[in-house]
Design a protein around this motif. Structure first.
Motif, PDB file in Angstrom:
ATOM      1  N   ILE A   1       0.856  -1.188   0.000  1.00 38.21           N
ATOM      2  CA  ILE A   1       0.000   0.000   0.000  1.00 38.21           C
ATOM      3  C   ILE A   1       0.889   1.233   0.000  1.00 38.21           C
ATOM      4  O   ILE A   1       1.998   1.224   0.532  1.00 38.21           O
ATOM      5  CB  ILE A   1      -0.957   0.028   1.212  1.00 38.21           C
ATOM      6  CG1 ILE A   1      -0.170  -0.001   2.515  1.00 38.21           C
ATOM      7  CG2 ILE A   1      -1.974  -1.094   1.147  1.00 38.21           C
ATOM      8  CD1 ILE A   1      -0.974   0.431   3.707  1.00 38.21           C
ATOM      9  N   MET A   2       0.402   2.271  -0.641  1.00 35.29           N
ATOM     10  CA  MET A   2       1.078   3.565  -0.629  1.00 35.29           C
ATOM     11  C   MET A   2       0.041   4.653  -0.788  1.00 35.29           C
ATOM     12  O   MET A   2      -1.056   4.412  -1.277  1.00 35.29           O
ATOM     13  CB  MET A   2       2.156   3.652  -1.700  1.00 35.29           C
ATOM     14  CG  MET A   2       1.651   3.611  -3.119  1.00 35.29           C
ATOM     15  SD  MET A   2       2.949   3.623  -4.374  1.00 35.29           S
ATOM     16  CE  MET A   2       3.765   2.083  -4.095  1.00 35.29           C
ATOM     17  N   SER A   3       0.395   5.824  -0.342  1.00 28.73           N
ATOM     18  CA  SER A   3      -0.497   6.971  -0.435  1.00 28.73           C
ATOM     19  C   SER A   3       0.092   7.976  -1.407  1.00 28.73           C
ATOM     20  O   SER A   3       1.314   8.144  -1.487  1.00 28.73           O
ATOM     21  CB  SER A   3      -0.660   7.615   0.943  1.00 28.73           C
ATOM     22  OG  SER A   3      -1.448   8.782   0.827  1.00 28.73           O
ATOM     23  N   THR A   4      -0.793   8.641  -2.121  1.00 28.38           N
ATOM     24  CA  THR A   4      -0.370   9.674  -3.058  1.00 28.38           C
ATOM     25  C   THR A   4      -1.523  10.656  -3.247  1.00 28.38           C
ATOM     26  O   THR A   4      -2.660  10.377  -2.846  1.00 28.38           O
ATOM     27  CB  THR A   4       0.067   9.060  -4.404  1.00 28.38           C
ATOM     28  OG1 THR A   4       0.678  10.067  -5.209  1.00 28.38           O
ATOM     29  CG2 THR A   4      -1.115   8.443  -5.150  1.00 28.38           C
ATOM     30  N   PHE A   5      -1.219  11.776  -3.852  1.00 26.12           N
ATOM     31  CA  PHE A   5      -2.278  12.746  -4.107  1.00 26.12           C
ATOM     32  C   PHE A   5      -3.194  12.233  -5.219  1.00 26.12           C
ATOM     33  O   PHE A   5      -2.735  11.656  -6.208  1.00 26.12           O
ATOM     34  CB  PHE A   5      -1.693  14.116  -4.454  1.00 26.12           C
ATOM     35  CG  PHE A   5      -1.121  14.809  -3.254  1.00 26.12           C
ATOM     36  CD1 PHE A   5      -1.959  15.419  -2.332  1.00 26.12           C
ATOM     37  CD2 PHE A   5       0.237  14.804  -3.019  1.00 26.12           C
ATOM     38  CE1 PHE A   5      -1.445  16.029  -1.198  1.00 26.12           C
ATOM     39  CE2 PHE A   5       0.765  15.413  -1.891  1.00 26.12           C
ATOM     40  CZ  PHE A   5      -0.076  16.026  -0.981  1.00 26.12           C
TER      41      PHE A   5
ATOM     42  N   LEU B   1      -3.175   4.947 -13.485  1.00 31.19           N
ATOM     43  CA  LEU B   1      -3.848   3.748 -12.970  1.00 31.19           C
ATOM     44  C   LEU B   1      -5.343   3.766 -13.243  1.00 31.19           C
ATOM     45  O   LEU B   1      -5.972   2.717 -13.338  1.00 31.19           O
ATOM     46  CB  LEU B   1      -3.577   3.587 -11.480  1.00 31.19           C
ATOM     47  CG  LEU B   1      -2.129   3.211 -11.155  1.00 31.19           C
ATOM     48  CD1 LEU B   1      -1.846   3.384  -9.672  1.00 31.19           C
ATOM     49  CD2 LEU B   1      -1.821   1.797 -11.624  1.00 31.19           C
ATOM     50  N   GLU B   2      -5.920   4.938 -13.386  1.00 26.02           N
ATOM     51  CA  GLU B   2      -7.338   5.014 -13.768  1.00 26.02           C
ATOM     52  C   GLU B   2      -7.529   4.502 -15.196  1.00 26.02           C
ATOM     53  O   GLU B   2      -8.560   3.911 -15.507  1.00 26.02           O
ATOM     54  CB  GLU B   2      -7.843   6.451 -13.636  1.00 26.02           C
ATOM     55  CG  GLU B   2      -8.004   6.876 -12.199  1.00 26.02           C
ATOM     56  CD  GLU B   2      -8.294   8.351 -12.006  1.00 26.02           C
ATOM     57  OE1 GLU B   2      -8.797   8.706 -10.919  1.00 26.02           O
ATOM     58  OE2 GLU B   2      -8.025   9.174 -12.924  1.00 26.02           O
TER      59      GLU B   2
ATOM     60  N   ILE C   1      -7.667   1.711  -6.211  1.00 25.56           N
ATOM     61  CA  ILE C   1      -7.553   3.091  -5.740  1.00 25.56           C
ATOM     62  C   ILE C   1      -8.604   3.291  -4.658  1.00 25.56           C
ATOM     63  O   ILE C   1      -9.800   3.195  -4.925  1.00 25.56           O
ATOM     64  CB  ILE C   1      -7.746   4.091  -6.893  1.00 25.56           C
ATOM     65  CG1 ILE C   1      -6.698   3.854  -7.981  1.00 25.56           C
ATOM     66  CG2 ILE C   1      -7.687   5.532  -6.364  1.00 25.56           C
ATOM     67  CD1 ILE C   1      -6.948   4.628  -9.275  1.00 25.56           C
ATOM     68  N   ILE C   2      -8.142   3.566  -3.437  1.00 21.48           N
ATOM     69  CA  ILE C   2      -9.049   3.726  -2.294  1.00 21.48           C
ATOM     70  C   ILE C   2      -9.138   5.210  -1.968  1.00 21.48           C
ATOM     71  O   ILE C   2      -8.116   5.854  -1.717  1.00 21.48           O
ATOM     72  CB  ILE C   2      -8.525   2.934  -1.078  1.00 21.48           C
ATOM     73  CG1 ILE C   2      -8.457   1.444  -1.444  1.00 21.48           C
ATOM     74  CG2 ILE C   2      -9.381   3.192   0.153  1.00 21.48           C
ATOM     75  CD1 ILE C   2      -7.658   0.615  -0.483  1.00 21.48           C
ATOM     76  N   ASP C   3     -10.376   5.742  -1.959  1.00 22.99           N
ATOM     77  CA  ASP C   3     -10.524   7.177  -1.706  1.00 22.99           C
ATOM     78  C   ASP C   3     -11.419   7.512  -0.514  1.00 22.99           C
ATOM     79  O   ASP C   3     -11.605   8.680  -0.198  1.00 22.99           O
ATOM     80  CB  ASP C   3     -11.011   7.900  -2.957  1.00 22.99           C
ATOM     81  CG  ASP C   3     -12.352   7.394  -3.463  1.00 22.99           C
ATOM     82  OD1 ASP C   3     -12.949   6.494  -2.831  1.00 22.99           O
ATOM     83  OD2 ASP C   3     -12.799   7.885  -4.506  1.00 22.99           O
TER      84      ASP C   3
ATOM     85  N   VAL D   1      -5.217   6.009  -1.297  1.00 26.40           N
ATOM     86  CA  VAL D   1      -4.281   4.919  -1.043  1.00 26.40           C
ATOM     87  C   VAL D   1      -4.361   3.980  -2.225  1.00 26.40           C
ATOM     88  O   VAL D   1      -5.451   3.665  -2.720  1.00 26.40           O
ATOM     89  CB  VAL D   1      -4.603   4.191   0.281  1.00 26.40           C
ATOM     90  CG1 VAL D   1      -3.859   2.860   0.376  1.00 26.40           C
ATOM     91  CG2 VAL D   1      -4.251   5.072   1.466  1.00 26.40           C
ATOM     92  N   LEU D   2      -3.205   3.552  -2.685  1.00 28.87           N
ATOM     93  CA  LEU D   2      -3.115   2.561  -3.750  1.00 28.87           C
ATOM     94  C   LEU D   2      -2.797   1.225  -3.096  1.00 28.87           C
ATOM     95  O   LEU D   2      -1.835   1.118  -2.331  1.00 28.87           O
ATOM     96  CB  LEU D   2      -2.009   2.949  -4.739  1.00 28.87           C
ATOM     97  CG  LEU D   2      -2.133   4.334  -5.352  1.00 28.87           C
ATOM     98  CD1 LEU D   2      -0.914   4.634  -6.233  1.00 28.87           C
ATOM     99  CD2 LEU D   2      -3.420   4.481  -6.134  1.00 28.87           C
TER     100      LEU D   2
END
Length: 156
Positions: A52-56, A65-66, A95-97, A136-137
């Protein structure tokens, strides 16, 4: 006699331990022009061993990735040939939002002590504002390649 490739391959437990001991990973997505888009990122592992990683939310990697929800991840270490270790993960990406889930998963990421301390919602308004702009990805590997040259015992 096993092949050299078989000798240096890490077991699933070794892969998990290696990933758990590292901090930085290279995530490679496919850009809008079809070219690879590699980015170094801090990361963590969830209970299932997924990266897992976080990004804007508006970052180029999220846009990539979309379009195509697959990525390749690379973690590597070692200075001399006999110390080289690496894991390559080919993964599907979610993609978790949801803000609550983003905050919870961000706590699993490895970061510097100062950044980790600022993740406490009561301590840093800027981080709270930043979380609202983040996703979060979550990477679920479907193929893993690994090597650990230390397993060769100095004989190449």
């Amino acid at each position: 006699m096993p092949s050299r490739r078989d000798l240096i391959r890490m077991t699933p437990d070794e892969v998990r331990a290696y990933l758990g001991a590292q901090r930085r990973i290279i995530v490679v997505t496919i850009g809008p022009d079809g070219m690879p888009h590699p980015m170094p990122m801090n990361y963590g592992l969830d209970d299932a061993g997924r990266v897992i990683m976080s990004t804007f939310r508006k970052s180029q990697k999220v846009r990539n990735l979309e379009r195509d929800g697959r990525a390749t991840l690379l973690v590597e270490s070692g200075e001399d040939y006999g110390q080289l270790k690496a894991v390559i993960l080919f993964a599907e990406v979610e993609i978790i939002d949801d803000p609550a889930e983003v905050r919870a998963l961000m706590n699993l990421m490895k970061a510097s002590d100062s950044l980790a301390g600022s993740m406490d919602e009561d301590r840093n308004a800027q981080v709270r504002a930043s979380v609202a702009k983040r996703v979060v990805l979550r990477f679920t590997p479907f193929r893993t390649i690994s090597w650990d040259h230390a397993k060769l015992g100095g004989f190449y």
